[in-house]
Write a protein that holds these residues in place. Sequence first.
Motif, PDB file in Angstrom:
ATOM      1  N   THR A   1       0.950  -1.243  -0.109  1.00 43.14           N
ATOM      2  CA  THR A   1      -0.189   0.035  -0.064  1.00 43.14           C
ATOM      3  C   THR A   1       0.783   1.212   0.077  1.00 43.14           C
ATOM      4  O   THR A   1       1.887   1.414   0.866  1.00 43.14           O
ATOM      5  CB  THR A   1      -0.840  -0.035   1.274  1.00 43.14           C
ATOM      6  OG1 THR A   1      -1.693  -1.338   1.162  1.00 43.14           O
ATOM      7  CG2 THR A   1      -1.979   1.152   1.342  1.00 43.14           C
ATOM      8  N   VAL A   2       0.359   2.325  -0.890  1.00 45.50           N
ATOM      9  CA  VAL A   2       1.127   3.569  -0.714  1.00 45.50           C
ATOM     10  C   VAL A   2      -0.024   4.514  -0.453  1.00 45.50           C
ATOM     11  O   VAL A   2      -0.973   4.408  -1.319  1.00 45.50           O
ATOM     12  CB  VAL A   2       1.851   3.750  -2.166  1.00 45.50           C
ATOM     13  CG1 VAL A   2       2.373   5.211  -2.051  1.00 45.50           C
ATOM     14  CG2 VAL A   2       2.659   2.984  -2.465  1.00 45.50           C
ATOM     15  N   ALA A   3       0.066   5.290   0.634  1.00 45.02           N
ATOM     16  CA  ALA A   3      -1.075   6.187   0.875  1.00 45.02           C
ATOM     17  C   ALA A   3      -0.781   7.409   1.418  1.00 45.02           C
ATOM     18  O   ALA A   3       0.226   7.467   2.150  1.00 45.02           O
ATOM     19  CB  ALA A   3      -1.859   5.519   2.180  1.00 45.02           C
ATOM     20  N   ILE A   4      -1.402   8.554   0.851  1.00 41.88           N
ATOM     21  CA  ILE A   4      -0.867  10.009   1.346  1.00 41.88           C
ATOM     22  C   ILE A   4      -2.348  10.839   1.761  1.00 41.88           C
ATOM     23  O   ILE A   4      -3.632  10.373   1.604  1.00 41.88           O
ATOM     24  CB  ILE A   4      -0.494  10.612   0.356  1.00 41.88           C
ATOM     25  CG1 ILE A   4      -1.571  10.835  -0.749  1.00 41.88           C
ATOM     26  CG2 ILE A   4       1.043   9.970  -0.282  1.00 41.88           C
ATOM     27  CD1 ILE A   4      -1.128  12.099  -1.808  1.00 41.88           C
ATOM     28  N   ARG A   5      -2.056  11.718   2.847  1.00 40.31           N
ATOM     29  CA  ARG A   5      -3.051  12.725   3.218  1.00 40.31           C
ATOM     30  C   ARG A   5      -2.908  14.207   2.791  1.00 40.31           C
ATOM     31  O   ARG A   5      -1.840  14.748   2.865  1.00 40.31           O
ATOM     32  CB  ARG A   5      -3.188  12.464   4.675  1.00 40.31           C
ATOM     33  CG  ARG A   5      -4.540  13.380   4.998  1.00 40.31           C
ATOM     34  CD  ARG A   5      -4.940  12.762   6.495  1.00 40.31           C
ATOM     35  NE  ARG A   5      -3.775  13.341   7.499  1.00 40.31           N
ATOM     36  CZ  ARG A   5      -3.670  12.730   8.540  1.00 40.31           C
ATOM     37  NH1 ARG A   5      -4.489  11.736   9.017  1.00 40.31           N
ATOM     38  NH2 ARG A   5      -2.683  13.032   9.487  1.00 40.31           N
ATOM     39  N   LEU A   6      -3.914  14.639   2.136  1.00 38.28           N
ATOM     40  CA  LEU A   6      -3.924  16.152   1.675  1.00 38.28           C
ATOM     41  C   LEU A   6      -5.027  16.837   2.811  1.00 38.28           C
ATOM     42  O   LEU A   6      -6.032  16.120   3.230  1.00 38.28           O
ATOM     43  CB  LEU A   6      -4.151  16.501   0.516  1.00 38.28           C
ATOM     44  CG  LEU A   6      -3.389  15.821  -0.879  1.00 38.28           C
ATOM     45  CD1 LEU A   6      -4.150  16.141  -2.121  1.00 38.28           C
ATOM     46  CD2 LEU A   6      -2.153  16.033  -0.558  1.00 38.28           C
ATOM     47  N   THR A   7      -4.817  18.017   2.961  1.00 36.88           N
ATOM     48  CA  THR A   7      -5.827  18.509   3.966  1.00 36.88           C
ATOM     49  C   THR A   7      -6.274  20.088   3.361  1.00 36.88           C
ATOM     50  O   THR A   7      -5.469  20.689   2.334  1.00 36.88           O
ATOM     51  CB  THR A   7      -5.207  19.158   5.417  1.00 36.88           C
ATOM     52  OG1 THR A   7      -3.948  19.710   5.121  1.00 36.88           O
ATOM     53  CG2 THR A   7      -4.975  17.695   5.895  1.00 36.88           C
ATOM     54  N   LEU A   8      -7.412  20.482   3.704  1.00 40.88           N
ATOM     55  CA  LEU A   8      -7.960  21.930   3.356  1.00 40.88           C
ATOM     56  C   LEU A   8      -8.681  22.493   4.460  1.00 40.88           C
ATOM     57  O   LEU A   8      -9.630  21.736   4.927  1.00 40.88           O
ATOM     58  CB  LEU A   8      -8.855  21.600   2.114  1.00 40.88           C
ATOM     59  CG  LEU A   8      -9.409  22.979   1.834  1.00 40.88           C
ATOM     60  CD1 LEU A   8      -8.426  23.845   1.005  1.00 40.88           C
ATOM     61  CD2 LEU A   8     -10.543  22.729   0.559  1.00 40.88           C
TER      62      LEU A   8
END
Length: 294
Positions: free
Chosen positions: A108-115
């Motif tokens: 698994t490759v997972a990232i998080r972006l936020t706003l």
Amino acid sequence: MPIEHTNDRVILKHPKGPTVELLLYGAHILSWKSRSPSNPDELSERLFVSAKATLDGSAPVRGGIPVVFPSFAAPPHAHPEHSKLGIHGFARSEVWTFDKVLRDDEETVAIRLTLSPTPKIREVYSRDFKLASVITLEATQLTNELQVTNPAVDPLEFHALFHSYIRSPSKDVLITPLKGKKYFDKTDKTFQGLKTESRDGVDVKRWTDSVYEDTAGESGVYEVKWPGGGVSVRTRNLKDLVVWNPQEEFGPKVVDLEEGGWEKYVCVEPGYVRGYVKLDGGNSWVGSQTISLH
Ligand SMILES: O=P(O)(O)OC[C@H]1O[C@H](O)[C@H](O)[C@@H](O)[C@@H]1O
């Protein structure tokens, strides 16, 4: 490096070959290249992006996976708090922040972006919120998760939806299981009530813009099939489903859609768009979709 992060985009690379490319603008997935279990030799593009799409952050991207928040409707049907927002809200037209890599291993490759609210958002929307978009790439599937936090005291009401453009021969696509479900037909201006789906498999051979309601509970699964291919879409906390393809009848009016582009995709859009998610102050909500290749 399994994750490349430049000024305007992020590329995820899975050790088995699949990739995802996304813009920080809109947390917008532009490309998902993957092998399918039934044809493991072929690493190919699974999403559609119009050749006329704007990719410089000056307008929402036509194709890929736009994120819709906090409003799917446009005035005059919108929530009073959404009255200054355009169709599909602002999440797809704001630059998100790359937050962190959540996983990076053999599976698994997972990232998080936020706003969070920006000065531009505050001009049109007064509520406070925190959004996170988690994008998870596995060998033969892609997951989008939208996390919404309400830091205020009063409940927050919103729509959320993943507007996925699934690359497919649109004239040959069938979507199940929608038989017996109620839907609002946006192509039929003469009928404002809800229709009932009578077809075992829903096709988009003609201009289709149908907002199905309560097609899933806390979890749901849809099949999108065509000769020689298909995907399953599993959902969490997204009770509704929109099916959209303009075909020749309406496609030429979609200015950033390439000529004939409507033949190359079907939009299968899990969301919460009939009624609003009501999120109490201090709480968080998560909605997700997982697209798996057949
Ligand atoms: O042109 P956009 O704002 O991207 O919207 C494209 C389409 O999205 C959804 O599927 C709506 O149900 C359609 O009514 C709309 O035309």
